[in-house]
Design an enzyme around this catalytic site. Sequence first.
Site, PDB file in Angstrom:
ATOM      1  N   GLU B  10      -6.549  -1.573   5.845  1.00  0.00           N
ATOM      2  CA  GLU B  10      -6.687  -0.387   5.070  1.00  0.00           C
ATOM      3  C   GLU B  10      -7.809  -0.839   3.968  1.00  0.00           C
ATOM      4  OE1 GLU B  10      -2.910  -0.333   3.069  1.00  0.00           O
ATOM      5  OE2 GLU B  10      -2.013  -1.161   4.783  1.00  0.00           O
ATOM      6  N   ASP B  86      -5.621   7.313  -2.622  1.00  0.00           N
ATOM      7  CA  ASP B  86      -4.608   6.232  -3.074  1.00  0.00           C
ATOM      8  C   ASP B  86      -4.929   5.989  -4.357  1.00  0.00           C
ATOM      9  OD1 ASP B  86      -2.595   4.664  -3.342  1.00  0.00           O
ATOM     10  OD2 ASP B  86      -3.226   3.098  -1.903  1.00  0.00           O
ATOM     11  N   HIS B 148      -6.443  -4.521   2.674  1.00  0.00           N
ATOM     12  CA  HIS B 148      -5.499  -4.979   3.187  1.00  0.00           C
ATOM     13  C   HIS B 148      -5.342  -5.128   4.641  1.00  0.00           C
ATOM     14  CE1 HIS B 148      -3.321  -3.448  -0.743  1.00  0.00           C
ATOM     15  NE2 HIS B 148      -4.293  -4.342  -1.211  1.00  0.00           N
ATOM     16  N   ASN B 150      -3.072  -5.652   8.099  1.00  0.00           N
ATOM     17  CA  ASN B 150      -1.695  -5.697   8.352  1.00  0.00           C
ATOM     18  C   ASN B 150      -1.790  -6.416  10.002  1.00  0.00           C
ATOM     19  OD1 ASN B 150      -0.461  -4.090   6.712  1.00  0.00           O
ATOM     20  ND2 ASN B 150      -2.077  -2.691   6.897  1.00  0.00           N
ATOM     21  N   HIS B 237       1.839  -7.896   5.692  1.00  0.00           N
ATOM     22  CA  HIS B 237       0.810  -7.186   4.828  1.00  0.00           C
ATOM     23  C   HIS B 237      -0.157  -8.166   3.857  1.00  0.00           C
ATOM     24  CE1 HIS B 237      -0.568  -3.587   2.657  1.00  0.00           C
ATOM     25  NE2 HIS B 237      -0.116  -3.943   1.564  1.00  0.00           N
TER      26      HIS B 237
END
Lengths: 64, 495
Positions: B10, B86, B148, B150, B237
Site C-alpha cells: 500500500e 487516506d 506498507h 502485507n 503489516h
Amino acid sequence: MTEQERIQKQRTERAAPVHDDVSVDVTKGDQLKADLDDLLDEIDEVLEENAEEFVRNYIQKGGE
Amino acid sequence: MAIPKVLGIETEYGIAGGPELDPIMASSIIVNAYAQRGRTRVNWDFEGETPELDARGLPSLTSFAPIVETHLANTVLTNGARLYVDHAHPEYSSPECRTPFEATLYDAAGEEVMRRALLVANESLPTHQAITLYKNNSDGKGNSYGTHENYLLTRTVEFGHVVRAMVPHFVSRQIVVGAGKVGAETKYGLESDPAFQLSQRAEFFEEIVGLETTLKRPIINTRDEPHADAERFRRLHVIIGDANMSQVATMVKLGATALLLSVLEDRGPDVFPSPPRHPVQAVRAFALDTTLTRTVPCEDGRQRSAWDFQDELWHLANDYAHLYGGQAVAAEDEVRVILVQWREMLDGVRDDADAVADRVDWVAKLRILHGYQGRYELGEGDAKLRAIDLQYHDLRAERSLAQRVGLRSLFDPDEVREAVHNPPSSTRAYFRGQCVARYPDQIVAANWDSVVFDLGQGPLQRVPMMDPLRGTAALTKDLLETSPTADDLLERLDR
C-alpha cells in the site's frame, strides 16, 4: 475425481505461478557513468525553476 | 509448514498543488478522476485458455442487511486494487499477489494509475492549480506517510516469534532497499545533522512493537486484521519501509522479507541472528551511516553492522531455499533471481556502489547529489539538493529523476499497462477485479474479503472471500466467462 486427486489438484493450483521472464535487464549498468554525465548536463531543465520555493512549499500532512 | 506468502504493498503518495492547496481536496480529485475515466477503459479482452473449474473452491453465498458505504473517493479497480483518499494522501493498495515479482508488477501498475489520474485531473484544472504526485515518504519537515507491505502468515506462528525473528531484518534492510533522503527532520535526526540518510523513514521510528502507525511508530506493527479467516491466517503489516522507485529494490524488499517469514514458519525464530539490544537506536544509527561500518551491540554480546545482519539473513534465506525450497514464496527461478539480486546489492553497497547504482535507490540518489554538488560546488544545505531528493520521486515524466538515472526495469511497459487493467490470476483479487470489470452496475461495494451485489430486488448479496488463495483464475475464470450477468453469477454460486 478422488479425494487424493482433488488434494493434488488444489496443491497444484496453490503453487506459485511460474513467470518465464523473471530476469533483470543488465544492459543498462554499463551505461551508467555516461548516463550520469548526461543527466547532470540536462538536470537544470528537469529541476523546478525555483528550488527554494519548491522545497519550502512541499508540506505534507502525516498519513498512515 | 510455510504457507503461500500472499503479499502486496500500500502506498500513500505525496501530493502538492490543487485548488486552495488543500491536500484532501486534491487527493479526492485524483481518485475521482481515475475512477470516472478508468471505468470507460476497462479491458474486456479475455481470450485464451479456459481451465477446468473446481466448484468446491468457490465461496458460499450469504445475504446481509444493506450497509452502504458512501465514501466519495474510495474505489476498487478492475485490477483488484483499492484506490482511495487516506488522510490527506491518495493511496493505492495493490491487489493481493502470489509472488514478489507479481507484487512488484502491481506496485508499478499503481504508479501508472497515479500518473494517469494526474493527467486526467490536471486536464480539468487551471495551470496554477496543477497537482503533482511523489512516490516518497516524507516532506523533509517532520511529516511522514507510509508505504506498507502485507504478508500472509499462518496463525500458528506466535506473534512474539515474529518480533524475535524479524527485528534484525527490519532494522538493517535499509542498506539494500532504502530510498535515501537529504538531511534530517525529527528531533533525533537533527541532533546528528546528517547530509544524507539511507532511509526516508528510519528516524520516524520510536518503538519496537506497537499498534500505532502515525505516532510512536513501531518497527513491528501489531495490527491483527487479517482480512481473511482469522482462525487460519495472520497478516503481517509492515510499516517500516520506504517507497522504492527501483523495481529491483521493490522485488528484493518483498522477496527477502517473504523468504525470511517462510524460514520463521518452517524453522522457528531461534535460527535468526540475535537482535540488537536497542533496535530503535539501531535503525536510526544505521540510517545515518553511509559507510555501513557502524556496529551495534546485540543480545548475544556480539557487535553487528547492518551489513553483518543482512549477510547472516541472506545466508539463512539462501540455505532455506536450498533445503526446503522456496515454494511458499515463488517458483524456483524467481527465488533464485531474488537471492542473486539481494546478494549483488548487498555486496555492491559495501564494495562497489557504482555497480548497484542501477538498482539501489539510495545509491542512485546519492550519485546524482554528489555529481551535482561537485559540479556546482554547492553547500550541504542548498535547496537544490532537497529539490533533487524530492524530484527523484516525482511521478511526472518531465520532472522525474528516477526515470533518468538508469534504473533497471523488470517489466516492459505493455506488461505494466496490462496490470493496470487486469488482476493477478493467482489470488482472490482475480475474482474481485473481474467482478468489478464485468458487473460494475450491480456491485455496491467490494473490499478485501468480500464483494457485495445489488441485483435490484431482494436483499444485497455478499460473496465472502475469506481465503486469499480462492477466487483465482483457475477456480473462477470459467464461471465468470459463462455468467453474462451478475444474476447468472450469483445463481450459479448459490447452487
